[in-house]
Write a protein that holds these residues in place. Structure first.
Motif, PDB file in Angstrom:
ATOM      1  N   ALA A 153     131.531  43.867  55.196  1.00  0.00           N
ATOM      2  CA  ALA A 153     131.124  42.803  54.277  1.00  0.00           C
ATOM      3  C   ALA A 153     130.133  43.320  53.239  1.00  0.00           C
ATOM      4  N   ARG A 154     129.187  44.160  53.666  1.00  0.00           N
ATOM      5  CA  ARG A 154     128.217  44.722  52.711  1.00  0.00           C
ATOM      6  C   ARG A 154     128.915  45.607  51.692  1.00  0.00           C
ATOM      7  N   ALA A 155     129.869  46.423  52.154  1.00  0.00           N
ATOM      8  CA  ALA A 155     130.596  47.302  51.231  1.00  0.00           C
ATOM      9  C   ALA A 155     131.377  46.490  50.212  1.00  0.00           C
ATOM     10  N   MET A 156     132.082  45.451  50.690  1.00  0.00           N
ATOM     11  CA  MET A 156     132.849  44.627  49.762  1.00  0.00           C
ATOM     12  C   MET A 156     131.931  43.819  48.852  1.00  0.00           C
ATOM     13  N   GLY A 157     130.758  43.426  49.363  1.00  0.00           N
ATOM     14  CA  GLY A 157     129.813  42.699  48.526  1.00  0.00           C
ATOM     15  C   GLY A 157     129.306  43.540  47.374  1.00  0.00           C
ATOM     16  N   MET A 158     129.065  44.826  47.633  1.00  0.00           N
ATOM     17  CA  MET A 158     128.588  45.709  46.573  1.00  0.00           C
ATOM     18  C   MET A 158     129.692  45.975  45.560  1.00  0.00           C
ATOM     19  N   ILE A 159     130.890  46.309  46.035  1.00  0.00           N
ATOM     20  CA  ILE A 159     131.978  46.646  45.121  1.00  0.00           C
ATOM     21  C   ILE A 159     132.402  45.430  44.308  1.00  0.00           C
ATOM     22  N   SER A 160     132.485  44.270  44.957  1.00  0.00           N
ATOM     23  CA  SER A 160     132.909  43.057  44.255  1.00  0.00           C
ATOM     24  C   SER A 160     131.821  42.483  43.360  1.00  0.00           C
ATOM     25  N   GLY A 161     130.566  42.867  43.599  1.00  0.00           N
ATOM     26  CA  GLY A 161     129.438  42.321  42.856  1.00  0.00           C
ATOM     27  C   GLY A 161     128.856  41.070  43.469  1.00  0.00           C
ATOM     28  N   LEU A 162     129.527  40.485  44.469  1.00  0.00           N
ATOM     29  CA  LEU A 162     129.033  39.250  45.067  1.00  0.00           C
ATOM     30  C   LEU A 162     127.746  39.474  45.856  1.00  0.00           C
ATOM     31  N   GLY A 163     127.533  40.693  46.339  1.00  0.00           N
ATOM     32  CA  GLY A 163     126.351  40.980  47.140  1.00  0.00           C
ATOM     33  C   GLY A 163     125.134  41.375  46.341  1.00  0.00           C
ATOM     34  N   ILE A 164     125.254  41.467  45.032  1.00  0.00           N
ATOM     35  CA  ILE A 164     124.117  41.860  44.202  1.00  0.00           C
ATOM     36  C   ILE A 164     123.106  40.716  44.138  1.00  0.00           C
ATOM     37  N   ALA A 165     121.846  41.040  44.359  1.00  0.00           N
ATOM     38  CA  ALA A 165     120.771  40.052  44.271  1.00  0.00           C
ATOM     39  C   ALA A 165     119.579  40.696  43.586  1.00  0.00           C
ATOM     40  N   TYR A 166     118.736  39.868  42.993  1.00  0.00           N
ATOM     41  CA  TYR A 166     117.544  40.327  42.295  1.00  0.00           C
ATOM     42  C   TYR A 166     116.299  39.868  43.054  1.00  0.00           C
ATOM     43  N   ALA A 167     115.195  40.541  42.798  1.00  0.00           N
ATOM     44  CA  ALA A 167     113.930  40.114  43.402  1.00  0.00           C
ATOM     45  C   ALA A 167     113.585  38.719  42.901  1.00  0.00           C
ATOM     46  N   PRO A 168     113.101  37.840  43.771  1.00  0.00           N
ATOM     47  CA  PRO A 168     112.747  36.485  43.314  1.00  0.00           C
ATOM     48  C   PRO A 168     111.575  36.529  42.345  1.00  0.00           C
TER      49      PRO A 168
END
Length: 483
Positions: free
Chosen positions: A387-402
């Protein structure tokens, strides 16, 4: 060659002042310019090439997060209709990534040529009122505390000067903007002598999307959905300069050695040889000038993240520039600096992941091949890792510092919630912040929110038990939550 409505062009009567100059009319520049114009900002987009869309483009994959960004601009469904969607990707002959598990309306990879993305983004930019200058080449720039002045040559070779409040370089790996700033572009080649072709096949492939190889060769195959296939290959024994001619026989031979068959490929519409670098500019902002897309970072084609990363750069920067230029940002310099702090780490992460993928594909020693097998087994067997790998490749797992004083989920991607007024990403098509509240709830926004209350799009949860208010940025990330 794909065509689109002819954009507005200008001649000697063109005004010399604009709020934002965007240099480079690829996907990144087109999305950025269209966003800014939609927000009411005066934008001029300058491109050194003549107008037109070349079909000889390397980018072809549009990932889930990019499709969500395009959905927030009313373009995703139309783009999906131009290609084919793939729910599974097979890597190294043994690792199947099940993209249907992605937590998105777009739980797949879209395979479509880059020129289709450009066509839709240009049409939107034209409708929003972007001024286009094709055949115009940047020669230099200077900036002071208030403006950026850029020197060009126009299509007739005559000098041209344009001034702006801000300038954004989206002009590719050989960026004239980056050169004019004197910024280094450290890095080097990760892989040489890749061959690329669009072909027809006599046989249907067993796997719609596959990457496989022996370590001495690898090949990649993906369908466009209209009878054409994109094939990319590499051979350790055929390392020659980009200028060395390449023909279909070479592509066939590499594919046979990597996949066991060339599937009867024939009738190529184009063939190319290229190399791939890993490079990143140390800063995406220098005063009033910004870099985005390949002008800021370039990496291996593994994972198909190049165009996607650039489009997401543009989505991040556009609303921040608009907020500053409209006077909505309480701390304008901090907001503009956040483009660097948010997107530079993403670019670095993409370099790492795409570089790791291409090195695994090139693995040929017993040790590196064992490492590849281990990585494939782990990703197949351990669902969180997959899930982490697919999140990074798909862009869905990208998050920014609050933001300062905030807590999670601020900084995370906002899912496409169903609200009483419609889907969240439909509401984001206004290009503004969306405030989601419980029925009858009107919370006080944090004083640091870079949004005018008059421009807010207000929405209500469909679930009456939800009591939290959430402020969603125009790029689909959570800016603030009430608790």
């Amino acid at each position: 060659m794909s065509t689109a409505e002819t954009p507005k062009t200008t001649t000697t009567t063109d005004p010399t002042d604009t709020q934002v100059l965007v240099i480079g009319a690829g996907p990144t520049g087109l999305l950025l310019a269209g966003d800014l114009a939609t927000a009411g900002v005066d934008v001029t987009l300058v491109e050194r090439r003549a107008h037109g869309f070349a079909n000889m483009t390397r980018a072809f994959g549009v990932h889930a997060r990019t499709l969500e960004q395009l959905d927030a601009r009313g373009l995703a469904d139309e783009l999906v209709a131009t290609g084919t969607t793939l729910g599974t990707a097979r890597l190294f002959g043994r690792l199947d990534l099940d993209l249907t598990r992605l937590p998105s309306r777009f739980n797949h990879l879209l395979v479509t040529p880059q020129y289709e993305v450009e066509r839709l983004l240009e049409r939107r930019a034209v409708a929003a009122g972007v001024t286009f200058r094709y055949g115009t080449e940047l020669r230099g720039l200077r900036q002071d505390a208030d403006t950026v002045t850029a020197e060009f040559t126009d299509p007739d070779g005559a000098p041209l000067t344009l001034t702006a409040r801000h300038l954004v370089g989206t002009d590719g790996v050989r960026s004239a903007v980056r050169t004019a700033l004197g910024l280094p572009f450290p890095g080097g080649s990760v892989i040489r002598s890749l061959v690329l072709a669009d072909v027809r096949l006599a046989e249907e492939p067993t796997d719609a999307f596959s990457v496989s190889g022996s370590g001495d060769t690898f090949a990649f195959l993906a369908p466009f959905g209209d009878g054409w296939y994109r094939v990319m290959g590499w051979s350790r024994t055929r390392q020659v300069p980009d200028t060395e001619p390449v023909d279909l026989d070479e592509v066939r031979e590499i594919t046979r050695r990597a996949l066991g068959t060339d599937l009867g490929m024939h009738d190529p519409r184009w063939i190319s040889r290229f190399h791939s670098d890993e490079r990143q500019a140390p800063s995406y902002r220098v005063g009033r000038v910004f870099l985005a897309g390949d002008a800021a970072h370039v990496h291996s084609p593994a994972g198909g993240q190049g165009m996607n990363t650039g489009l997401q750069d543009a989505a991040n920067l556009s609303w921040k520039l608009a907020a500053v230029l409209r006077g909505d940002a309480p701390a304008p310099e901090a907001l503009l600096d956040s483009y660097q702090s948010e997107r530079h780490p993403v670019g670095a992460a993409v370099l790492r992941t795409s570089g790791a993928l291409v090195r695994l594909a090139m693995a040929h020693t017993p040790l590196t091949r064992a490492a590849r097998s281990l990585a494939a087994r782990l990703l197949s067997a351990v669902r969180p890792a997959s899930a982490r790998a697919m999140g990074m490749i798909s862009g869905l797992g990208i998050a920014y510092a609050p933001p300062a004083g905030s807590r999670r989920p601020a900084g995370r991607r906002a899912p496409d919630a169903r609200l009483r007024e419609g889907r969240l990403y439909e509401l984001l098509r206004a290009g503004e912040f969306v405030l989601i509240t419980p029925e009858g709830g009107i919370p006080a926004l944090p004083p640091t929110a870079p949004v005018s209350p008059e421009r807010l799009v207000r929405a209500t949860w469909t679930d009456p038990t939800r009591r939290t208010a959430v402020l969603v940025r125009p790029d689909g990330y959570v800016h603030w939550t009430s608790r």
